[in-house]
Design a protein around this motif. Structure first.
Motif, PDB file in Angstrom:
ATOM      1  N   GLU A   1       0.844  -1.186   0.000  1.00 10.47           N
ATOM      2  CA  GLU A   1       0.000   0.000   0.000  1.00 10.47           C
ATOM      3  C   GLU A   1       0.882   1.240   0.000  1.00 10.47           C
ATOM      4  OE1 GLU A   1      -1.232   0.532   4.600  1.00 10.47           O
ATOM      5  OE2 GLU A   1      -2.011  -1.285   3.630  1.00 10.47           O
ATOM      6  N   LYS A   2       0.317   2.361  -0.382  1.00 15.54           N
ATOM      7  CA  LYS A   2       1.090   3.600  -0.456  1.00 15.54           C
ATOM      8  C   LYS A   2       1.632   3.964   0.921  1.00 15.54           C
ATOM      9  CE  LYS A   2      -1.238   5.789  -4.325  1.00 15.54           C
ATOM     10  NZ  LYS A   2      -2.014   6.965  -4.763  1.00 15.54           N
ATOM     11  N   GLU A   3       2.899   4.390   0.929  1.00 17.81           N
ATOM     12  CA  GLU A   3       3.541   4.768   2.177  1.00 17.81           C
ATOM     13  C   GLU A   3       4.435   5.983   1.970  1.00 17.81           C
ATOM     14  OE1 GLU A   3       5.535   1.797   4.527  1.00 17.81           O
ATOM     15  OE2 GLU A   3       4.420   0.180   3.576  1.00 17.81           O
ATOM     16  N   ARG A   4       4.658   6.718   3.045  1.00 18.77           N
ATOM     17  CA  ARG A   4       5.695   7.743   3.050  1.00 18.77           C
ATOM     18  C   ARG A   4       7.002   7.008   3.338  1.00 18.77           C
ATOM     19  NH1 ARG A   4       4.202  12.102   6.656  1.00 18.77           N
ATOM     20  NH2 ARG A   4       3.586  13.170   4.780  1.00 18.77           N
ATOM     21  N   VAL A   5       8.018   7.250   2.492  1.00 16.05           N
ATOM     22  CA  VAL A   5       9.289   6.542   2.626  1.00 16.05           C
ATOM     23  C   VAL A   5      10.415   7.558   2.780  1.00 16.05           C
ATOM     24  CG1 VAL A   5      10.936   4.989   1.503  1.00 16.05           C
ATOM     25  CG2 VAL A   5       8.483   4.575   1.264  1.00 16.05           C
ATOM     26  N   ASN A   6      11.230   7.346   3.803  1.00 16.44           N
ATOM     27  CA  ASN A   6      12.419   8.152   4.036  1.00 16.44           C
ATOM     28  C   ASN A   6      13.617   7.363   3.529  1.00 16.44           C
ATOM     29  OD1 ASN A   6      14.874   8.721   6.003  1.00 16.44           O
ATOM     30  ND2 ASN A   6      13.644  10.581   5.848  1.00 16.44           N
ATOM     31  N   VAL A   7      14.460   8.026   2.708  1.00 13.13           N
ATOM     32  CA  VAL A   7      15.641   7.387   2.129  1.00 13.13           C
ATOM     33  C   VAL A   7      16.870   8.139   2.624  1.00 13.13           C
ATOM     34  CG1 VAL A   7      16.848   6.790  -0.002  1.00 13.13           C
ATOM     35  CG2 VAL A   7      14.346   6.717   0.066  1.00 13.13           C
ATOM     36  N   ARG A   8      17.822   7.396   3.187  1.00 13.68           N
ATOM     37  CA  ARG A   8      19.085   7.975   3.657  1.00 13.68           C
ATOM     38  C   ARG A   8      20.235   7.220   3.031  1.00 13.68           C
ATOM     39  NH1 ARG A   8      19.254   7.710   9.863  1.00 13.68           N
ATOM     40  NH2 ARG A   8      21.338   8.346   9.345  1.00 13.68           N
ATOM     41  N   LEU A   9      21.208   7.960   2.488  1.00 16.62           N
ATOM     42  CA  LEU A   9      22.414   7.375   1.917  1.00 16.62           C
ATOM     43  C   LEU A   9      23.574   7.745   2.832  1.00 16.62           C
ATOM     44  CD1 LEU A   9      23.409   5.777  -0.589  1.00 16.62           C
ATOM     45  CD2 LEU A   9      23.952   7.986  -1.631  1.00 16.62           C
ATOM     46  N   ILE A  10      24.325   6.725   3.279  1.00 13.75           N
ATOM     47  CA  ILE A  10      25.386   6.914   4.269  1.00 13.75           C
ATOM     48  C   ILE A  10      26.679   6.336   3.722  1.00 13.75           C
ATOM     49  CG2 ILE A  10      26.108   6.333   6.616  1.00 13.75           C
ATOM     50  CD1 ILE A  10      23.010   6.022   7.185  1.00 13.75           C
ATOM     51  N   ASP A  11      27.765   7.127   3.788  1.00 11.51           N
ATOM     52  CA  ASP A  11      29.060   6.616   3.314  1.00 11.51           C
ATOM     53  C   ASP A  11      29.686   5.730   4.390  1.00 11.51           C
ATOM     54  OD1 ASP A  11      30.371   8.270   5.191  1.00 11.51           O
ATOM     55  OD2 ASP A  11      30.927   9.773   3.689  1.00 11.51           O
TER      56      ASP A  11
END
Length: 166
Positions: free
Chosen positions: A106-116
């Motif tokens: 189902e539709k969701e709010r998604v947080n994306v984090r890119l970490i080195d």
């Protein structure tokens, strides 16, 4: 009075859809008993009051079976089989950009984090109403190396690796 326009967008006959021929009642039992059809509905994107109808005409044939009807927010040139995965990153290693395809229920709010690998957060973005779609991330400003990418939705959380190699 509401005006309704009908657009026939997909039409196939039984010979084009049937996977077998039978004179008795038949039920699909194996993966080979199914075919995949893809219909691009981009022409209707952003339109209001769109109705998608599936209409069948039985000419005294066997039963019809539908399974796994998926509506994607963005079209892809080729279908990506995610199986049970929630996200898939490709290409990986990534030269100039990488894609993330989501497979959510189902539709969701998604947080994306890119970490080195030093633990520095190099990107954080939030996306609303993510469902079955592909997002593209640019790697032009990133150094070559291994990164962790964290995805946090309302009903899932996962971390994947992506390699940037220009």
């Amino acid at each position: 009075m509401v005006e309704i326009s009908k657009i026939l967008y997909f039409e196939k006959k039984e010979s084009e859809l049937a996977v077998t021929s039978s004179n008795v009642a038949w039920v699909p039992e194996t993966e080979d008993d199914w075919i995949t059809e893809t219909i691009d509905l981009n022409a209707f994107a952003g339109s209001s009051d769109v109705l998608v109808a599936i209409v069948f005409t039985n000419a005294n044939g066997n039963n019809i079976y539908l399974d796994n009807l998926d509506f994607f927010v963005s079209s892809e040139p080729s279908l990506i089989d995610l199986n049970e995965e929630v996200v898939r990153i490709f290409p990986n290693p990534s030269p100039e950009q990488f894609n993330v395809t989501f497979n959510l229920f189902e539709k969701e709010r998604v947080n994306v984090r890119l970490i080195d690998m030093m633990g520095n957060q190099v990107l954080e973005q939030e996306f609303d109403n993510v469902l079955n779609q592909t997002l593209t991330f640019d790697t032009v400003n990133l150094r070559n190396g291994l990164y962790l990418i964290q995805f946090r939705g309302e009903n899932f959380s996962t971390t994947e690796r992506v390699v940037v190699m220009k």
